[in-house]
Design a protein around this motif. Structure first.
Motif, short mmCIF file in Angstrom:
data_model
loop_
_atom_site.label_atom_id
_atom_site.label_comp_id
_atom_site.label_asym_id
_atom_site.label_seq_id
_atom_site.Cartn_x
_atom_site.Cartn_y
_atom_site.Cartn_z
N PRO A 138 0.83 -1.21 0.00
CA PRO A 138 0.00 0.00 0.00
C PRO A 138 0.86 1.26 0.00
O PRO A 138 1.98 1.26 0.53
N LEU A 139 0.36 2.30 -0.63
CA LEU A 139 0.96 3.62 -0.49
C LEU A 139 0.37 4.22 0.78
O LEU A 139 -0.85 4.34 0.90
N VAL A 140 1.21 4.57 1.74
CA VAL A 140 0.74 5.02 3.06
C VAL A 140 1.05 6.51 3.23
O VAL A 140 2.17 6.96 2.98
N PHE A 141 0.05 7.25 3.69
CA PHE A 141 0.19 8.70 3.86
C PHE A 141 -0.31 9.14 5.24
O PHE A 141 -1.26 8.55 5.77
N ASP A 142 0.32 10.16 5.78
CA ASP A 142 -0.21 10.85 6.96
C ASP A 142 -0.97 12.07 6.46
O ASP A 142 -0.45 12.84 5.63
N THR A 143 -2.19 12.24 6.93
CA THR A 143 -3.03 13.31 6.41
C THR A 143 -3.62 14.18 7.51
O THR A 143 -3.77 13.76 8.65
N LYS A 144 -3.94 15.40 7.11
CA LYS A 144 -4.69 16.32 7.96
C LYS A 144 -5.80 16.93 7.10
O LYS A 144 -5.57 17.26 5.94
N GLY A 145 -6.98 17.02 7.70
CA GLY A 145 -8.10 17.58 6.96
C GLY A 145 -9.13 18.14 7.90
O GLY A 145 -8.89 18.28 9.11
N THR A 146 -10.28 18.47 7.35
CA THR A 146 -11.39 18.96 8.17
C THR A 146 -12.63 18.13 7.90
O THR A 146 -12.88 17.71 6.77
N LEU A 147 -13.39 17.88 8.95
CA LEU A 147 -14.64 17.13 8.86
C LEU A 147 -15.77 18.03 9.32
O LEU A 147 -15.67 18.68 10.38
N SER A 148 -16.84 18.08 8.54
CA SER A 148 -18.00 18.91 8.88
C SER A 148 -19.20 18.01 9.13
O SER A 148 -19.60 17.23 8.25
N VAL A 149 -19.74 18.09 10.34
CA VAL A 149 -20.92 17.32 10.74
C VAL A 149 -21.80 18.22 11.59
O VAL A 149 -21.30 19.01 12.39
N THR A 164 -17.41 22.29 12.01
CA THR A 164 -16.22 21.78 11.34
C THR A 164 -15.08 21.66 12.34
O THR A 164 -14.84 22.57 13.14
N ALA A 165 -14.36 20.53 12.29
CA ALA A 165 -13.24 20.29 13.20
C ALA A 165 -12.11 19.61 12.44
O ALA A 165 -12.34 18.91 11.45
N PRO A 166 -10.86 19.81 12.89
CA PRO A 166 -9.71 19.17 12.23
C PRO A 166 -9.67 17.68 12.53
O PRO A 166 -10.04 17.23 13.61
N VAL A 167 -9.18 16.92 11.55
CA VAL A 167 -9.06 15.46 11.70
C VAL A 167 -7.71 15.03 11.12
O VAL A 167 -7.36 15.40 10.00
N SER A 168 -6.95 14.26 11.90
CA SER A 168 -5.68 13.70 11.44
C SER A 168 -5.80 12.18 11.40
O SER A 168 -6.39 11.58 12.29
N MET A 169 -5.26 11.57 10.37
CA MET A 169 -5.29 10.12 10.27
C MET A 169 -4.30 9.62 9.24
O MET A 169 -3.85 10.38 8.37
N GLN A 170 -3.96 8.36 9.34
CA GLN A 170 -3.11 7.71 8.36
C GLN A 170 -4.01 6.93 7.40
O GLN A 170 -4.92 6.22 7.83
N ILE A 171 -3.75 7.08 6.11
CA ILE A 171 -4.53 6.36 5.12
C ILE A 171 -3.61 5.51 4.26
O ILE A 171 -2.40 5.76 4.19
N SER A 172 -4.18 4.51 3.62
CA SER A 172 -3.41 3.68 2.69
C SER A 172 -4.19 3.57 1.38
O SER A 172 -5.43 3.57 1.38
N GLY A 230 -9.90 -3.95 -11.54
CA GLY A 230 -9.94 -3.09 -12.71
C GLY A 230 -9.04 -1.88 -12.54
O GLY A 230 -7.88 -2.01 -12.15
N ASP A 231 -9.58 -0.69 -12.82
CA ASP A 231 -8.78 0.53 -12.66
C ASP A 231 -9.09 1.24 -11.35
O ASP A 231 -8.71 2.40 -11.16
N LYS A 232 -9.74 0.53 -10.42
CA LYS A 232 -10.10 1.14 -9.14
C LYS A 232 -8.91 1.20 -8.18
O LYS A 232 -8.00 0.37 -8.24
N LEU A 233 -8.97 2.17 -7.29
CA LEU A 233 -8.07 2.25 -6.14
C LEU A 233 -8.91 2.18 -4.88
O LEU A 233 -10.05 2.67 -4.86
N GLU A 234 -8.37 1.56 -3.84
CA GLU A 234 -9.06 1.49 -2.55
C GLU A 234 -8.33 2.37 -1.54
O GLU A 234 -7.15 2.16 -1.27
N VAL A 235 -9.03 3.35 -1.03
CA VAL A 235 -8.48 4.26 -0.03
C VAL A 235 -9.05 3.86 1.33
O VAL A 235 -10.27 3.85 1.52
N SER A 236 -8.17 3.52 2.27
CA SER A 236 -8.61 3.03 3.58
C SER A 236 -8.02 3.88 4.69
O SER A 236 -6.90 4.38 4.58
#
Length: 225
Positions: free
Chosen positions: A148-159, A163-171, A177-183
């Protein structure tokens, strides 16, 4: 023959020439930027995605989920987003990522629990949960082809209109087919979004729920055609 004398420019003429030079300079900068700007590739949401939210209560643990995760991500085409290759390129800038989830599509399988949850999330007024990526960097120094390509991310979530900041690691992995799976997986608190943890009344008393919840997702995307 007498040589024609060149008349000096007056203030108005000088001002007009300076303004013209500024306009031409700005136009040249814009044209250069347009030529050098890298093309982008857009990945759109596809079927097969799953979002799960789980938490605790005074009675038992609980879980709700939805398979409807919309949105898209836009990558610089010079970034080889191919998990099948072993190379680990430098990410010069974060892609543009936006995710949208209809709140009423998040369900538990139990009508009463759905009613309590949608009420707590104010789903009638704030119909969608939205995520936007702000920062992203590679989390690994080496990898093998197919990993997997692994990234550390920061973003914002609105519910619930908050709106609040959210940090997480994704892969990101190669899918069918030509799909990618982001987890990814992260923990958030309901109170961050002005949501009061539900406390429904039942015949035997009051059920209280914990403020912290776990959010886990598998999001499928594919290049837009």
């Amino acid at each position: 023959m007498e040589r024609e004398r060149i008349q000096p420019l007056n203030r108005v003429q000088m001002k007009n020439i300076i303004q013209l030079a500024r306009v031409l300079s700005a136009a040249a900068v814009i044209a250069f930027a347009a030529q050098t700007r890298a093309e982008t590739v857009t990945y759109s949401a596809k079927t097969g995605s799953l979002l799960k939210i789980s938490g605790t209560s005074s009675v038992h643990d609980w879980e709700v989920k939805t398979r409807l995760i919309g949105g898209k991500m836009e990558w610089d085409s010079s970034f080889p987003l191919d998990p099948l290759k072993a190379e680990l390129p430098k990410l010069t800038e974060a892609p543009k990522v936006s995710v949208i989830i209809p709140v009423r599509n998040i369900e538990s399988g139990k009508q009463r629990m759905n009613e309590v949850m949608h009420g707590a999330l104010n789903a009638q007024k704030h119909k969608y949960a939205r995520y936007s990526l702000k920062e992203m960097k590679l989390a690994e120094t080496k990898r093998k082809a197919g990993d997997p390509l692994v990234f550390d991310t920061k973003g914002t979530l609105s519910v619930n209109g908050k709106t609040a900041p959210v940090s997480m690691q994704i892969s990101i992995t190669k899918a069918e087919g030509d799909k990618l799976e982001v987890s990814g997986k992260t923990k958030i608190k309901m109170s961050q979004f002005g949501v009061v943890p539900p406390a429904p009344k039942i015949a035997l008393g009051l059920i209280t729920t914990g403020d912290e919840v776990s959010v886990e997702f598998n999001w499928f995307v594919a290049p837009k055609k």
